[in-house]
Motif scaffolding. Structure first.
Motif, PDB file in Angstrom:
ATOM      1  N   SER A  52       0.825  -1.206   0.000  1.00  0.00           N
ATOM      2  CA  SER A  52       0.000   0.000   0.000  1.00  0.00           C
ATOM      3  C   SER A  52       0.862   1.261   0.000  1.00  0.00           C
ATOM      4  O   SER A  52       0.631   2.189  -0.789  1.00  0.00           O
ATOM      5  CB  SER A  52      -0.929  -0.013   1.224  1.00  0.00           C
ATOM      6  N   GLN A  67      -0.891   6.069   6.009  1.00  0.00           N
ATOM      7  CA  GLN A  67      -1.456   4.772   5.625  1.00  0.00           C
ATOM      8  C   GLN A  67      -1.996   3.990   6.808  1.00  0.00           C
ATOM      9  O   GLN A  67      -2.912   3.182   6.660  1.00  0.00           O
ATOM     10  CB  GLN A  67      -0.414   3.937   4.880  1.00  0.00           C
ATOM     11  N   PHE A  70      -5.671   4.656   7.136  1.00  0.00           N
ATOM     12  CA  PHE A  70      -6.512   3.871   6.222  1.00  0.00           C
ATOM     13  C   PHE A  70      -6.642   2.428   6.702  1.00  0.00           C
ATOM     14  O   PHE A  70      -7.709   1.821   6.565  1.00  0.00           O
ATOM     15  CB  PHE A  70      -5.926   3.910   4.809  1.00  0.00           C
ATOM     16  N   LEU A  73      -9.164   2.415   9.443  1.00  0.00           N
ATOM     17  CA  LEU A  73     -10.506   2.565   8.866  1.00  0.00           C
ATOM     18  C   LEU A  73     -11.024   1.233   8.329  1.00  0.00           C
ATOM     19  O   LEU A  73     -12.176   0.858   8.561  1.00  0.00           O
ATOM     20  CB  LEU A  73     -10.477   3.587   7.734  1.00  0.00           C
ATOM     21  N   GLY A  74     -10.174   0.505   7.618  1.00  0.00           N
ATOM     22  CA  GLY A  74     -10.562  -0.791   7.077  1.00  0.00           C
ATOM     23  C   GLY A  74     -10.902  -1.790   8.167  1.00  0.00           C
ATOM     24  O   GLY A  74     -11.878  -2.547   8.053  1.00  0.00           O
ATOM     25  N   ALA A  96     -15.533  -2.865   3.236  1.00  0.00           N
ATOM     26  CA  ALA A  96     -14.634  -2.052   4.064  1.00  0.00           C
ATOM     27  C   ALA A  96     -13.493  -1.481   3.223  1.00  0.00           C
ATOM     28  O   ALA A  96     -13.113  -0.310   3.380  1.00  0.00           O
ATOM     29  CB  ALA A  96     -14.080  -2.894   5.211  1.00  0.00           C
ATOM     30  N   ALA A  97     -12.941  -2.299   2.317  1.00  0.00           N
ATOM     31  CA  ALA A  97     -11.865  -1.821   1.439  1.00  0.00           C
ATOM     32  C   ALA A  97     -12.373  -0.724   0.507  1.00  0.00           C
ATOM     33  O   ALA A  97     -11.672   0.266   0.249  1.00  0.00           O
ATOM     34  CB  ALA A  97     -11.293  -2.989   0.639  1.00  0.00           C
ATOM     35  N   THR A 100     -12.742   2.448   2.497  1.00  0.00           N
ATOM     36  CA  THR A 100     -11.415   3.034   2.692  1.00  0.00           C
ATOM     37  C   THR A 100     -10.946   3.737   1.419  1.00  0.00           C
ATOM     38  O   THR A 100     -10.354   4.818   1.481  1.00  0.00           O
ATOM     39  CB  THR A 100     -10.402   1.944   3.094  1.00  0.00           C
ATOM     40  N   PHE A 103     -12.664   7.061   1.182  1.00  0.00           N
ATOM     41  CA  PHE A 103     -12.010   8.066   2.032  1.00  0.00           C
ATOM     42  C   PHE A 103     -10.679   8.504   1.419  1.00  0.00           C
ATOM     43  O   PHE A 103     -10.282   9.662   1.549  1.00  0.00           O
ATOM     44  CB  PHE A 103     -11.788   7.507   3.443  1.00  0.00           C
ATOM     45  N   GLY A 104      -9.984   7.554   0.761  1.00  0.00           N
ATOM     46  CA  GLY A 104      -8.759   7.919   0.058  1.00  0.00           C
ATOM     47  C   GLY A 104      -9.031   8.938  -1.034  1.00  0.00           C
ATOM     48  O   GLY A 104      -8.256   9.882  -1.231  1.00  0.00           O
ATOM     49  N   SER A 216      -5.137   3.124  -0.891  1.00  0.00           N
ATOM     50  CA  SER A 216      -6.102   3.142   0.211  1.00  0.00           C
ATOM     51  C   SER A 216      -6.912   1.852   0.242  1.00  0.00           C
ATOM     52  O   SER A 216      -7.176   1.286   1.311  1.00  0.00           O
ATOM     53  CB  SER A 216      -7.050   4.340   0.056  1.00  0.00           C
ATOM     54  N   GLY A 220      -7.046  -0.852   3.265  1.00  0.00           N
ATOM     55  CA  GLY A 220      -8.301  -1.307   3.865  1.00  0.00           C
ATOM     56  C   GLY A 220      -8.354  -2.821   4.001  1.00  0.00           C
ATOM     57  O   GLY A 220      -8.803  -3.354   5.027  1.00  0.00           O
TER      58      GLY A 220
END
Length: 338
Positions: A52, A67, A70, A73-74, A96-97, A100, A103-104, A216, A220
């Protein structure tokens, strides 16, 4: 083209069988215990996070220090989707990914117009914002104490190794195919020279955004696997120190080298465990190794080079081992003659 597709499919199938069969056989033989399986699983998760970071720093050419945010968040999104929305775990990981990645996109849209230190500062601030928000949303996130989330991966180390390494392999194949595509070539062009890429008609901002969103998305997945394996997450997982750890994997392995970052993540994870007898002094290992590498090989261990299963397969098919044995035999004959 058809033969190449068949060749790639066979290699991928062989790797998948290897990742499933070997842990099972090692566990049956008593070689792979819960402790060593745990280190392998964490190494796989950290390798995903290294990929990532490398997508942004090595491939896209932007410095990101957020990172870990992120990843958190995931992880939290996976738990909330599974526990609160009662969505099956596998689907929760994918959603979830995607969350994320969204949001990225939200973070990248205003910040990717910045460059260098400014982008690093903004992404660092984003990670800290995520951490503070997670600490204060106690009803959803459990506050500073975090949330427990035991799954089958938490309870069965062998299954955890197989799942994590298989996901890691799929991510590597996915990212490598993107890099070799026209989109990936455009991203690499932006990394090498933005002005030249723009003058060639490449929309620089678009491809920067693509790299950031992809990174991102991968982070996630890393966060989802982390909570599935560890069975617990807290806001500290989004801390700045975690982002630096993932960046170290990339710097040591080589900026732009996916396989270098993966090898570095596994090696450093194992070394941290083997040096546990040094107690807190083992924490000095990362900075010392980083200083040595920066002094003697600043481009990292592999630089921008990649290890390729396909090239290795072609080399073997072309009689590479036979040629290598012949060279060794000739070397021994010449040495004996002297």
């Amino acid at each position: 083209m058809k033969n190449k597709f068949l060749q790639n499919t066979l290699i991928l199938a062989g790797v998948a069988v290897f990742l499933i069969a070997v842990p099972t056989l090692l566990t049956a033989a008593g070689v792979l215990n819960a402790y060593s399986a745990g280190i392998l699983s964490l190494g796989g998760i950290y390798a995903i996070m290294a990929i990532s970071v490398n997508l942004i720093s090595g491939i896209t050419g932007q410095l990101s220090l957020g990172q870990a945010g992120f990843m958190a968040l995931g992880g939290y999104a996976t738990i909330l989707l599974t526990n609160n929305c009662h969505i099956p775990l596998a689907i929760s990981v994918i959603i979830a990914a995607l969350i994320t990645a969204f949001f990225g996109f939200l973070i990248g849209f205003p910040t990717l117009k910045l460059e260098g230190d400014y982008l690093a500062i903004v992404t660092l601030a984003f990670g800290e914002i995520i951490r503070v928000v997670l600490v204060n949303m106690k009803s959803l996130t459990g506050g500073p104490n975090g949330i427990t989330f035991p799954t089958k991966l938490t309870l069965d180390p062998t299954i955890a190794v197989m799942v994590i390494l298989t996901v890691l392999t799929l991510i590597v194949v996915f990212i490598q195919n993107i890099i070799r595509s026209s989109y990936g070539r455009a991203i690499l062009a932006v990394r090498e020279d933005e002005i030249a890429a723009k003058s060639s008609g490449i929309p620089v901002f678009k491809y920067k955004m693509l790299g950031f969103v992809l990174a991102s998305f991968v982070a996630g997945i890393g966060g989802a696997l982390y909570v599935m394996y560890v069975g617990f997450i807290k806001p500290d997982q989004a801390a700045f120190a975690k982002s630096v750890d993932y960046l170290i994997f990339v710097v040591l392995g080589g900026m732009g080298s996916m396989t270098g970052s993966i090898l570095s993540a596994f090696v450093l994870t194992f070394l941290q465990e083997w040096l546990r007898f040094l107690q807190n002094y083992r924490l000095l290992f990362y900075p010392v190794v980083l200083i040595i590498v920066m002094l003697f090989k600043p481009q990292g261990l592999l630089g921008t080079k990649e290890l390729s299963f396909i090239k290795f397969f072609v080399w073997v098919k072309a009689g590479g081992f036979k040629t290598l044995l012949g060279k060794i035999k000739n070397f021994k004959i010449k040495r004996g003659a002297k």
